[in-house]
Design an enzyme around this catalytic site. Structure first.
Site, short mmCIF file in Angstrom:
data_model
loop_
_atom_site.label_atom_id
_atom_site.label_comp_id
_atom_site.label_asym_id
_atom_site.label_seq_id
_atom_site.Cartn_x
_atom_site.Cartn_y
_atom_site.Cartn_z
N CYS A 145 34.29 -5.30 -31.57
CA CYS A 145 35.15 -6.47 -31.65
C CYS A 145 35.84 -6.45 -33.02
O CYS A 145 35.17 -6.31 -34.04
CB CYS A 145 34.33 -7.74 -31.49
SG CYS A 145 35.31 -9.25 -31.76
N ASP A 163 31.29 -4.11 -28.05
CA ASP A 163 31.80 -4.51 -26.74
C ASP A 163 31.55 -3.35 -25.78
O ASP A 163 31.65 -2.18 -26.18
CB ASP A 163 33.30 -4.82 -26.81
CG ASP A 163 33.60 -6.12 -27.52
OD1 ASP A 163 32.84 -7.08 -27.35
OD2 ASP A 163 34.62 -6.18 -28.23
N VAL A 168 43.75 16.90 -18.00
CA VAL A 168 42.98 16.71 -19.23
C VAL A 168 41.62 17.37 -19.05
O VAL A 168 41.00 17.26 -17.99
CB VAL A 168 42.86 15.22 -19.62
CG1 VAL A 168 42.04 14.42 -18.61
CG2 VAL A 168 42.28 15.06 -21.02
N GLU A 169 41.18 18.07 -20.07
CA GLU A 169 39.88 18.73 -20.03
C GLU A 169 38.81 17.67 -20.27
O GLU A 169 38.91 16.86 -21.19
CB GLU A 169 39.86 19.83 -21.11
CG GLU A 169 38.70 20.77 -21.02
CD GLU A 169 37.45 20.20 -21.63
OE1 GLU A 169 36.39 20.27 -20.98
OE2 GLU A 169 37.52 19.65 -22.75
N SER A 170 37.79 17.64 -19.41
CA SER A 170 36.85 16.51 -19.40
C SER A 170 36.02 16.38 -20.67
O SER A 170 35.74 15.26 -21.10
CB SER A 170 35.94 16.57 -18.17
OG SER A 170 35.14 17.73 -18.20
N HIS A 197 39.99 -5.68 -26.24
CA HIS A 197 39.84 -5.00 -24.95
C HIS A 197 41.18 -4.48 -24.44
O HIS A 197 41.27 -3.36 -23.93
CB HIS A 197 39.24 -5.94 -23.91
CG HIS A 197 37.93 -6.54 -24.27
ND1 HIS A 197 37.05 -5.99 -25.18
CD2 HIS A 197 37.32 -7.66 -23.81
CE1 HIS A 197 35.97 -6.74 -25.27
NE2 HIS A 197 36.12 -7.77 -24.46
N GLU A 198 42.20 -5.31 -24.55
CA GLU A 198 43.51 -4.94 -24.04
C GLU A 198 44.06 -3.71 -24.76
O GLU A 198 44.64 -2.82 -24.14
CB GLU A 198 44.49 -6.12 -24.19
CG GLU A 198 44.10 -7.36 -23.40
CD GLU A 198 43.07 -8.28 -24.07
OE1 GLU A 198 42.81 -9.36 -23.50
OE2 GLU A 198 42.51 -7.93 -25.13
#
Length: 147
Positions: free
Chosen positions: A45, A52, A67-69, A86-87
């Site tokens: 936060c 969070d 994308v490579e994991s 969060h946004e």
């Protein structure tokens, strides 16, 4: 060329320091959906500094690359000590993937666990999904003691 696959890689200190690796799409010219689920995503936060927690679901239809994991796991892990709302975390992850990978389509759902009694869910996508691509529900129920 990947920097992380098959190598010892430390967790980046920040999302900005994280390097995402991309490899050629093994099925170019064919639309298909790739889903990544991170049920233990954490950030901080920006006001209180407290952790969070979120369940993140990323769906995308690849363009020229995927994308490579392992690099994605390290990128997502780099948020552990990153202070952001969060946004900002949810949309920022999607925006970065789109900017670097240039998928045909991408959506991200951030299902945040409650703080102060209010869960926050954040959703972002680049537009309508391509016609003919199967896009299943993200499978995360509305909050009722999410687990």
């Amino acid at each position: 060329m990947t920097l992380h696959l098959g190598q010892h890689s430390s967790l980046p200190a920040t999302p900005d320091e994280a390097v995402l690796d991309y490899v050629p799409n093994p099925r170019p010219g064919r639309d298909y959906l790739v889903r990544f689920v991170a049920p233990e995503f954490t950030s901080l936060c920006p006001v209180t500094g407290q952790p969070d927690f979120a369940h993140i679901v990323i769906d995308y239809v690849p363009g020229a690359t995927i994308v490579e994991s392992k690099s994605l796991k390290l990128f997502l892990g780099s948020f552990r000590n990153h202070a952001a709302f969060h946004e900002d975390c949810t949309v920022g992850i999607g925006v970065r993937l789109v900017a670097e990978m240039a998928p045909v389509w991408l959506r991200i759902g951030g299902y945040w666990y409650p703080r102060g009694g209010i869960p926050i869910d954040v959703f972002w996508q680049t537009g309508a999904a391509p016609v003919g691509v199967w896009v299943p529900d993200q499978g995360v129920p509305s909050y009722r003691g999410r687990g």
